[in-house]
Motif scaffolding. Sequence first.
Motif, PDB file in Angstrom:
ATOM      1  N   THR A  87      -1.344   6.788   9.625  1.00 25.85           N
ATOM      2  CA  THR A  87      -2.450   5.843   9.801  1.00 25.85           C
ATOM      3  C   THR A  87      -3.657   6.467  10.468  1.00 25.85           C
ATOM      4  OG1 THR A  87      -0.882   4.013   9.947  1.00 25.85           O
ATOM      5  CG2 THR A  87      -3.104   3.626  10.795  1.00 25.85           C
ATOM      6  N   TRP A  93      -2.039  -1.616   2.103  1.00 23.68           N
ATOM      7  CA  TRP A  93      -1.262  -0.568   1.439  1.00 23.68           C
ATOM      8  C   TRP A  93       0.185  -0.961   1.170  1.00 23.68           C
ATOM      9  CZ3 TRP A  93       3.084   1.423   3.816  1.00 23.68           C
ATOM     10  CH2 TRP A  93       3.225   1.153   5.184  1.00 23.68           C
ATOM     11  N   ASP A 124      -3.923  10.926   3.962  1.00 23.78           N
ATOM     12  CA  ASP A 124      -3.477   9.960   4.950  1.00 23.78           C
ATOM     13  C   ASP A 124      -4.689   9.289   5.583  1.00 23.78           C
ATOM     14  OD1 ASP A 124      -0.680  10.427   4.657  1.00 23.78           O
ATOM     15  OD2 ASP A 124      -0.956  12.336   5.682  1.00 23.78           O
ATOM     16  N   GLY A 154      -6.623   5.533   7.085  1.00 21.75           N
ATOM     17  CA  GLY A 154      -6.937   4.212   6.570  1.00 21.75           C
ATOM     18  C   GLY A 154      -8.176   4.212   5.701  1.00 21.75           C
ATOM     19  N   ARG A 163      -2.782   4.849   3.630  1.00 19.83           N
ATOM     20  CA  ARG A 163      -2.852   3.678   4.513  1.00 19.83           C
ATOM     21  C   ARG A 163      -4.169   2.931   4.307  1.00 19.83           C
ATOM     22  NH1 ARG A 163       1.650   4.569   4.297  1.00 19.83           N
ATOM     23  NH2 ARG A 163       3.208   4.776   5.964  1.00 19.83           N
TER      24      ARG A 163
END
Length: 290
Positions: free
Chosen positions: A15, A229, A260, A262, A225
């Motif tokens: 995240t 997701w 990876d 957000g 993420r």
Amino acid sequence: MATRVPYRPLPIDQTDVVYDHGPDSVRREGVPAGETVELRIDDSHVYPGTSRTVWVHVPAGYDPAEPATLMVFNDGWWYLDPEGDIRGAIVLDNLVHAGEIPVTIGVFVDPGIFADREDPDTRKNRNIEYDAFDDRYVGFLLDEVMPLVTARWAVSDDPDRWGICGGSSGGNGAFTAAWQRPDRFRRVVAFLSSFAQMPGGNPYPALLPTVPRKALRVFLQAGHRDLNWHEPQANWFAENLRTAAALAETGHDVRLVLGDGGHSANHGGVLLPDALRWVWSGAVDEGGAA
């Protein structure tokens, strides 16, 4: 010869991941800075009542006797800001100077705003422009933005030398522009595209197998993420995967990079130099294959 990639351990927490920018995303000694010109559009016909700023970045290697390649960047200043995640002008200057991409004029187009509205929710026209599955936005670019550019700078008329880039809603807006007008835009760079929030849903996974293959080269980036997701609906990550899979299954020239983190511009910004190298590497034939 094989391409060797240095080992990097994968983060356990997917995240809160921040990628470091590479050397092509910072000002380099000996690389001349291009010229950035600010333009205004205050009387749009496609989006009545909106106004916006457009920045045109012309690398130092530009020669008016040699028509330049073109890359439009949605979310103009956000993608131009030298202190931001994308740093589009810096990347263009470095890659053009190194001879790694053609001399490319960057056109950084802000989304429209309604200057007379105080409510921030209704002031911005961004989602109307970028998320719609129609040809209004690409028509706006071709009819209202590009004449301002071509009146001052020499730009190639070859659609294989016209690209468009964006992230989030600007990503699906970029893809839709090229999808609607592949006779003008054939190179697409789309980061964390918001296909999931297009009105009526993401049309592309079902649509792609039903139409002839288009002469597009598409670079997609998705985040493990991204928004929703792990949800069954409105899943940004899944819709990017579905779109990439449909492009691959229909023989389109597509590259998907997963990362990876957000819903952040960080990873896309780090990838921009490589994305531009890839989309401009070689030509796409009429069938869509490299």
